[in-house]
Design an enzyme around this catalytic site. Structure first.
Site, PDB file in Angstrom:
ATOM      1  N   GLU A  88     -19.532  -1.040  -5.870  1.00 15.63           N
ATOM      2  CA  GLU A  88     -20.115  -1.123  -7.214  1.00 15.63           C
ATOM      3  C   GLU A  88     -21.055  -2.320  -7.309  1.00 15.63           C
ATOM      4  O   GLU A  88     -22.171  -2.214  -7.845  1.00 15.63           O
ATOM      5  CB  GLU A  88     -18.997  -1.251  -8.246  1.00 15.63           C
ATOM      6  CG  GLU A  88     -19.469  -1.465  -9.670  1.00 15.63           C
ATOM      7  CD  GLU A  88     -18.364  -1.992 -10.567  1.00 15.63           C
ATOM      8  OE1 GLU A  88     -18.694  -2.590 -11.608  1.00 15.63           O
ATOM      9  OE2 GLU A  88     -17.176  -1.828 -10.226  1.00 15.63           O
TER      10      GLU A  88
ATOM     11  N   ASP B 141     -25.091  -1.766  -7.903  1.00 16.87           N
ATOM     12  CA  ASP B 141     -25.757  -2.337  -9.071  1.00 16.87           C
ATOM     13  C   ASP B 141     -27.076  -2.989  -8.661  1.00 16.87           C
ATOM     14  O   ASP B 141     -28.099  -2.821  -9.331  1.00 16.87           O
ATOM     15  CB  ASP B 141     -24.830  -3.364  -9.732  1.00 16.87           C
ATOM     16  CG  ASP B 141     -25.508  -4.102 -10.873  1.00 16.87           C
ATOM     17  OD1 ASP B 141     -25.786  -3.490 -11.906  1.00 16.87           O
ATOM     18  OD2 ASP B 141     -25.772  -5.311 -10.719  1.00 16.87           O
TER      19      ASP B 141
ATOM     20  N   GLU C 142     -22.329   3.410  -9.903  1.00 12.45           N
ATOM     21  CA  GLU C 142     -22.918   2.326  -9.110  1.00 12.45           C
ATOM     22  C   GLU C 142     -22.323   2.292  -7.711  1.00 12.45           C
ATOM     23  O   GLU C 142     -23.037   2.065  -6.730  1.00 12.45           O
ATOM     24  CB  GLU C 142     -22.708   0.996  -9.814  1.00 12.45           C
ATOM     25  CG  GLU C 142     -23.531   0.840 -11.080  1.00 12.45           C
ATOM     26  CD  GLU C 142     -23.289  -0.474 -11.790  1.00 12.45           C
ATOM     27  OE1 GLU C 142     -24.228  -0.988 -12.407  1.00 12.45           O
ATOM     28  OE2 GLU C 142     -22.152  -0.991 -11.721  1.00 12.45           O
TER      29      GLU C 142
END
Length: 225
Positions: free
Chosen positions: A37, A41, A113
């Site tokens: 994640e 991002d 993400e």
């Protein structure tokens, strides 16, 4: 889990373990999707930054930042994840599963993400860029070529500053609905006008934007009377 999700994403994993890790929430396992994640991002921020930079060659830094913020956030990524039905494939702990975590926007957004990060490590930057741009194409195409790219909260703040009026304040009035389908009710108050509007949305951010939009309409309507 593979084929249906692969079709939805438009990408087939070479290493399915990466996808499984991307779908594993921290409530289920110590080996979970948080690292992916974190990386995903950064990847989506880079790709969307590049996209708006190229799409708006005359735009200033502030406008580019606002567009990126409007395109890369929990709401947008969560809605993308829902389009791909990611909640169906999430690997959650029993507590999160019972509380409807597989439909919670924040969890789906983080998972989205992580999936982006997983695609990067399963392939390369060019491949994940093509995936992201394909997913975002309808949203990017909806951006007006020459119109304002400022969200309602920014527009309201600048309008009030231009008139030397007090800035708006936002307060959550209530949060209702099921845990996985919450509705936020937010009040926008402009003290110098003694005006209040009430916005609603699936997140606090959306509710605030809705309240700001209603306040802009109220100010414009009063100006024409």
């Amino acid at each position: 889990m593979g084929h249906e999700l692969y079709r939805a994403l438009g990408y087939t994993f070479n290493d399915e373990k990466l996808l499984k890790l991307a779908l594993t929430h921290r409530s289920s396992n110590d080996e979970n999707n948080e690292r992916l994640e974190f990386f995903g991002d950064s990847v989506v921020n880079f790709v969307i930054s590049e996209a708006v930079f190229n799409r708006f060659p005359q735009a200033q830094e502030g406008d580019l930042s606002r567009w990126r913020a409007s395109l890369v956030n929990r709401d947008t990524l969560g809605e993308l994840g829902r389009q791909f039905d990611l909640g169906r494939y999430l690997i959650l702990g029993q507590g999160e599963l019972r509380s409807g975590g597989n439909q919670r926007l924040s969890i789906i957004s983080c998972c989205m993400e992580a999936v982006i990060g997983a695609i990067y490590f399963d392939s390369d930057l060019e491949t994940v860029r093509k995936c992201i741009l394909r997913w975002y194409e309808p949203i990017l195409n909806a951006i007006p070529a020459g119109g304002s790219i400022k969200d309602p909260k920014t527009q309201l703040q600048e309008l009030l500053q231009g008139r030397k009026l007090s800035l708006p304040t936002y307060a959550v009035e209530s949060i209702g609905g099921e845990v996985h389908q919450q509705i936020f009710v937010v009040n926008c108050f402009v003290r110098s006008l003694q005006a209040t509007t009430t916005g609603r949305g699936a997140s606090r951010r959306r509710a605030e934007q809705n309240a700001a939009e209603l306040m802009l309409e109220k100010i414009k309507n009063n100006a024409t009377k």
